[in-house]
Design a protein around this motif. Structure first.
Motif, PDB file in Angstrom:
ATOM      1  N   UNK A  81       0.867  -1.169   0.000  1.00 55.03           N
ATOM      2  CA  UNK A  81       0.000   0.000   0.000  1.00 55.03           C
ATOM      3  C   UNK A  81       0.908   1.225   0.000  1.00 55.03           C
ATOM      4  N   UNK A  82       0.350   2.408  -0.314  1.00 54.56           N
ATOM      5  CA  UNK A  82       1.164   3.610  -0.450  1.00 54.56           C
ATOM      6  C   UNK A  82       0.662   4.724   0.446  1.00 54.56           C
ATOM      7  N   UNK A  83       1.598   5.528   0.955  1.00 48.54           N
ATOM      8  CA  UNK A  83       1.293   6.777   1.649  1.00 48.54           C
ATOM      9  C   UNK A  83       2.085   7.877   0.952  1.00 48.54           C
ATOM     10  N   UNK A  84       1.368   8.903   0.511  1.00 47.32           N
ATOM     11  CA  UNK A  84       1.988  10.044  -0.149  1.00 47.32           C
ATOM     12  C   UNK A  84       1.571  11.320   0.572  1.00 47.32           C
ATOM     13  N   UNK A  85       2.479  12.291   0.616  1.00 45.17           N
ATOM     14  CA  UNK A  85       2.145  13.619   1.128  1.00 45.17           C
ATOM     15  C   UNK A  85       2.558  14.626   0.067  1.00 45.17           C
ATOM     16  N   UNK A  86       1.581  15.451  -0.340  1.00 41.06           N
ATOM     17  CA  UNK A  86       1.781  16.427  -1.393  1.00 41.06           C
ATOM     18  C   UNK A  86       1.745  17.843  -0.835  1.00 41.06           C
ATOM     19  N   UNK A  87       2.413  18.738  -1.524  1.00 36.97           N
ATOM     20  CA  UNK A  87       2.374  20.153  -1.176  1.00 36.97           C
ATOM     21  C   UNK A  87       1.089  20.752  -1.740  1.00 36.97           C
ATOM     22  N   UNK A  88       0.372  21.533  -0.930  1.00 37.75           N
ATOM     23  CA  UNK A  88      -0.822  22.213  -1.395  1.00 37.75           C
ATOM     24  C   UNK A  88      -2.083  21.393  -1.214  1.00 37.75           C
ATOM     25  N   UNK A  89      -3.148  21.859  -1.844  1.00 35.01           N
ATOM     26  CA  UNK A  89      -4.460  21.218  -1.775  1.00 35.01           C
ATOM     27  C   UNK A  89      -4.583  20.220  -2.920  1.00 35.01           C
ATOM     28  N   UNK A  90      -4.896  18.973  -2.603  1.00 33.12           N
ATOM     29  CA  UNK A  90      -5.052  17.945  -3.627  1.00 33.12           C
ATOM     30  C   UNK A  90      -3.744  17.226  -3.925  1.00 33.12           C
ATOM     31  N   UNK A  91      -3.829  16.281  -4.817  1.00 29.67           N
ATOM     32  CA  UNK A  91      -2.681  15.422  -5.136  1.00 29.67           C
ATOM     33  C   UNK A  91      -1.901  15.899  -6.361  1.00 29.67           C
ATOM     34  N   UNK A  92      -2.128  17.128  -6.800  1.00 28.60           N
ATOM     35  CA  UNK A  92      -1.427  17.654  -7.970  1.00 28.60           C
ATOM     36  C   UNK A  92      -0.161  18.424  -7.648  1.00 28.60           C
ATOM     37  N   UNK A  93       0.108  18.664  -6.356  1.00 30.41           N
ATOM     38  CA  UNK A  93       1.287  19.440  -5.969  1.00 30.41           C
ATOM     39  C   UNK A  93       2.552  18.602  -5.934  1.00 30.41           C
ATOM     40  N   UNK A  94       3.644  19.247  -5.554  1.00 25.27           N
ATOM     41  CA  UNK A  94       4.926  18.551  -5.432  1.00 25.27           C
ATOM     42  C   UNK A  94       4.820  17.441  -4.398  1.00 25.27           C
ATOM     43  N   UNK A  95       5.420  16.304  -4.689  1.00 20.92           N
ATOM     44  CA  UNK A  95       5.429  15.173  -3.773  1.00 20.92           C
ATOM     45  C   UNK A  95       6.487  15.431  -2.697  1.00 20.92           C
ATOM     46  N   UNK A  96       6.053  15.535  -1.436  1.00 20.18           N
ATOM     47  CA  UNK A  96       6.955  15.811  -0.320  1.00 20.18           C
ATOM     48  C   UNK A  96       7.397  14.544   0.404  1.00 20.18           C
TER      49      UNK A  96
END
Length: 157
Positions: A81-96
């Protein structure tokens, strides 16, 4: 290295007692002081549900966060399974943060006032097992990471 981990552990333990505790859900949370858990909470396994939560601070405030613990399920083909954290609102920002490649217990930051946390369960053809999940500490101030007066490897006072 042990000093850094000990100092960070002290910070995380102290910080977790102060802020609010929230289980991930498909919502937006406005806070500068929280610990975000998977949907199983601090003591249970997460479920096979995908979530996307946006956490926003006050306008003009940087966000700092630490993925304190991470245990995600896998299947017989060792697909996780995956956990992602993105910059900004939604999943379109830079991947942090990417659970496949990034280490936990590292202070991460963004000058954006929001981050988006996304957990994807069963992203593969074959289902994965559940596991303990994650907890993430959120703050609007750069956390003090050591108290011995000696700044080592990026520690801040």
């Amino acid at each position: 290295m042990n000093k850094i981990l000990l100092c960070l552990f002290f910070y995380i333990g102290t910080y977790s007692l102060i802020g609010q505790s929230v289980n991930i859900s498909n919502t937006t949370l406005n806070t500068c002081d929280a610990t975000i858990y998977d949907d199983g909470g601090p003591n249970g396994n997460y479920t096979e549900n995908d979530y996307t939560m946006t956490v926003c601070a006050n306008t003009g405030t940087d966000l700092y966060f630490v993925v304190n613990s991470l245990s995600l399920g896998s299947n017989v083909f060792d697909e996780n399974d995956f956990l992602y954290i993105y910059e900004g609102v939604g999943t379109g920002g830079n991947l942090l943060f990417n659970s496949e490649t990034d280490p936990i217990n590292t202070i991460l930051s963004t000058t954006n006032t929001c981050i988006t946390i996304n957990i994807q369960t069963n992203p593969h053809v074959f289902n994965t097992n559940v596991a303990a999940g994650f907890d993430i500490t959120i703050s609007c101030t750069l956390p003090e990471t050591c108290y011995d007066g000696i700044l080592n490897n990026g520690e801040v006072q």
